[in-house]
Write a protein that holds these residues in place. Structure first.
Motif, mmCIF file in Angstrom:
data_model
loop_
_atom_site.group_PDB
_atom_site.id
_atom_site.type_symbol
_atom_site.label_atom_id
_atom_site.label_comp_id
_atom_site.label_asym_id
_atom_site.label_seq_id
_atom_site.Cartn_x
_atom_site.Cartn_y
_atom_site.Cartn_z
ATOM 1 N N GLN A 59 0.878 -1.279 -0.018
ATOM 2 C CA GLN A 59 -0.043 -0.020 0.062
ATOM 3 C C GLN A 59 0.774 1.323 -0.051
ATOM 4 O O GLN A 59 1.873 1.361 0.921
ATOM 5 N N ALA A 60 0.601 2.192 -0.680
ATOM 6 C CA ALA A 60 1.533 3.298 -1.202
ATOM 7 C C ALA A 60 1.645 4.080 0.259
ATOM 8 O O ALA A 60 2.559 4.757 0.346
ATOM 9 N N GLY A 61 0.652 4.201 1.069
ATOM 10 C CA GLY A 61 0.669 5.170 2.125
ATOM 11 C C GLY A 61 1.749 4.665 3.167
ATOM 12 O O GLY A 61 2.878 5.235 3.503
ATOM 13 N N LEU A 62 1.725 3.339 3.371
ATOM 14 C CA LEU A 62 2.772 2.833 4.335
ATOM 15 C C LEU A 62 4.039 2.775 3.498
ATOM 16 O O LEU A 62 5.102 3.058 4.316
ATOM 17 N N LEU A 63 4.341 2.693 2.464
ATOM 18 C CA LEU A 63 5.565 2.633 1.609
ATOM 19 C C LEU A 63 6.136 3.940 1.731
ATOM 20 O O LEU A 63 7.518 4.272 1.814
ATOM 21 N N ALA A 64 5.364 4.949 1.379
ATOM 22 C CA ALA A 64 5.742 6.298 1.285
ATOM 23 C C ALA A 64 5.966 6.809 2.819
ATOM 24 O O ALA A 64 6.920 7.645 3.112
ATOM 25 N N ALA A 65 5.389 6.426 3.742
ATOM 26 C CA ALA A 65 5.684 6.976 5.232
ATOM 27 C C ALA A 65 7.160 6.367 5.691
ATOM 28 O O ALA A 65 7.564 6.870 6.605
ATOM 29 N N ASN A 66 7.545 5.168 4.944
ATOM 30 C CA ASN A 66 8.770 4.701 5.333
ATOM 31 C C ASN A 66 9.638 4.726 4.191
ATOM 32 O O ASN A 66 10.380 3.749 3.731
ATOM 33 N N ALA A 67 9.680 5.981 3.700
ATOM 34 C CA ALA A 67 10.727 6.466 2.625
ATOM 35 C C ALA A 67 11.073 7.709 3.152
ATOM 36 O O ALA A 67 10.671 8.525 3.880
#
Length: 576
Positions: free
Chosen positions: A387-395
């Motif tokens: 999911q993009a939100g989780l990936l972006a929050a961990n980038a």
């Protein structure tokens, strides 16, 4: 004329106001600001008695090993709990902590409801005073809200009506039965107002304000008959009602819970089962998404995602609420609709609106409201880790972070601790803009450095599996000008290729449901899990995890197991 509001207004300190009413005493242990409270013979919180706080370990406790249910420091309402309680108590739609600029809560054990870190400052007290005064005035000015607080003609009946209103209000605000003496303690404020030429309504406002500034409201007192004793004892009925309601709703007990407490049967397993089922079906259980999932799954961090717009022109602000709704909606399927926990990682569906569907390259969706979208034929998206939100929050704003993403899996999904980097180690990493190296190739240098390898050998091989998703969670096959290598390994040694295979491995790992159980248990109790062998946490979590697996990894069974556990139903003194 100087009104009674001015006489007892902001110019007089809150502590002085409470002392004048005998609400704050000077004995016992009042967590956070050094003000002491205790419970007297009539059950009131005030001078006398004793409320224990402090540590959670009891080595050498009588009764042998694994008999200690722990001691939870007296719990101040955190911001979410305060906001929700004011909503349910006064009917306000305002978010009090935001409206009146409360200081942020500290976090402990991954959550902001950890009682040991919920201190009180002068900024808190100022905010409580402003909020109580403003929201009481709002409530009494609204016919609908006023009817919930006053059931008589205050103008005609004066002090008698004010007393009746307080007798109805205090048990709800203080979340327990109150005594005539406690009501008597607030009535001088009504008399003060009328003696100064103000109305009984002005006096009632002062009394209601004082009730909301009392530690009986701001805290959730749990009383140890003998504060120095390490002998476990059951929570009181009303104390248990508050534990359940602040666990499931982040708010005060409702009429049903208070009635069960008054009847004295809330500890009965059948009653608890009925109450938990009822409460999970109530809209107020949205708090589990906002506050438990919001912190466990990092959903609260989605709002802070701010990628570099020159590097990621596909990103715009409309994606952030769509990211958040997608993850919240998947968790809702688990929490309230019976989806097993492993499908948080492997679900072949998601929830997307038109903008998110476009971003993901899914079939077109109409409108801004999220819709369930089938992913059974999709090879790029399955569950949380794609999911993009989780990936972006961990980038990072300018590049991905296999380190952050790998650490997230280890700490949040497997409960495996990762120590901080050694001192004087430069953790900054500049991306290669030449196209000569992928980020993976740059990071693999960590594994050649013995100082770094002990941690990065655990985190990086997991994070590499999510490299097909860039810093905003968009799917890609190229990093710089080179093909992405998304192979990796989990701590068990099992190898995978890509995020979907990684998700399958984590979903099947028995440590995942154990970790989820531990996170929910920590959140429910508002304290860390205690490793002391004399403590019940280890055996309790083992039993809860076994029951969770037996139930088919259903959230409702997990929540009930936590509520029925001995550490949730019992406590002890602090041994001092």
């Amino acid at each position: 004329m100087i009104t009674s509001i001015q006489r007892f207004g902001r110019a007089q300190s809150i502590r002085t106001l409470l002392l004048s009413l005998g609400i704050v005493g000077c004995t016992g242990n009042f967590s956070g600001d050094g003000v002491g409270t205790g419970r007297g013979p009539d059950g009131s919180v005030g001078p006398g008695g004793g409320i224990s706080g402090g540590g959670t370990s009891a080595n050498g406790q009588p009764g042998g090993p694994a008999t200690d249910p722990g001691n939870v420091t007296m719990h101040r309402l955190n911001l979410a709990e305060y906001d929700n309680t004011m909503r349910d108590l006064l009917g306000t739609k305002k978010v009090a902590s935001v409206e009146y600029k409360f200081p942020p809560d500290d976090r402990g054990a991954d959550f902001d409801n950890a009682s040991d870190v919920l201190t009180v400052s002068t900024l808190h007290l100022s905010g409580y005073d402003t909020a109580a005064s403003a929201l009481i005035s709002e409530a009494l000015s609204s016919p609908t809200q006023r009817a919930q607080l006053i059931g008589c003609d205050l103008a005609a009946q004066g002090a008698a009506c004010a007393r009746s209103a307080l007798e109805a209000f205090l048990p709800r605000a203080w979340r327990r039965e109150v005594t005539a003496t406690e009501v008597d303690g607030l009535m001088p404020l009504v008399a003060l107002a009328t003696s100064q030429g103000d109305s009984a309504e002005v006096g009632l406002k002062l009394a209601l304000r004082a009730a909301l500034l009392s530690p009986n409201f701001i805290y959730r007192p749990e009383i140890d008959p003998m504060p120095a004793s390490l002998t476990p004892h059951p929570l009181g009925e009303y104390e248990l009602a508050s534990r359940v309601s602040y666990f499931l709703w982040s708010s005060m007990p409702d009429a049903g819970l208070l009635a069960a407490a008054k009847a004295g049967n809330l500890h009965d397993p059948a009653t608890l089962t009925t109450q938990v089922s009822r409460m999970l079906a109530d809209p107020r259980s949205q708090a589990l998404i906002d506050n438990f999932a919001g912190q466990w799954l990092f959903i609260r961090l989605f709002d802070e995602v701010a990628p570099d717009p020159t590097l990621f022109p596909k990103f715009d602000a409309s994606l952030l609420p769509a990211f958040k709704t997608e993850t919240e909606s998947l968790f809702r399927e688990f929490a309230f609709n019976g989806m097993p926990a492993d499908q948080l990682l492997t679900a072949n569906f998601t929830f997307a609106n038109d903008r998110l569907a476009q971003f993901y390259g899914l079939p077109a969706v109409t409108g801004s409201a999220p819709q369930r979208v089938d992913l059974s034929l999709n090879t790029q998206r399955r569950g949380l880790l794609t999911q993009a939100g989780l990936l972006a929050a961990n980038a990072h704003p300018d590049m991905t972070s296999p380190v952050k993403r790998g650490k997230y899996v280890l700490t949040q999904l497997l409960c495996q601790g990762v120590p901080p980097p050694p001192p004087n180690v430069n953790t900054a990493l500049a991306p290669d803009r030449t196209g000569v190296k992928t980020l993976r190739q740059t990071l693999e240098s960590h594994l050649l450095n013995p100082t770094c390898a002990s941690c990065h050998s655990l985190m990086d091989p997991i994070g590499f599996g999510m490299e097909n998703y860039d810093a905003i969670g968009a799917y890609r096959t190229i990093d710089n000008t080179l093909p992405i290598d998304a192979t990796g390994a989990v701590p068990t040694g099992e190898k995978f290729n890509g995020a979907l295979e990684l998700s399958q491995l984590i979903a099947k790992n028995p440590e995942f449901p154990k970790c989820l159980a531990s996170k929910l248990y920590t959140y429910a109790l508002g304290r860390s899990v205690v490793p002391d062998p004399a403590h019940m946490d280890a055996s309790t979590l083992s039993a809860i995890s076994a029951q969770f697996a037996k139930s088919g990894l259903k959230f409702s069974d997990l929540a009930l197991s936590v509520v029925e556990s001995r550490p949730f139903l019992n406590r002890r003194g602090d041994g001092s």
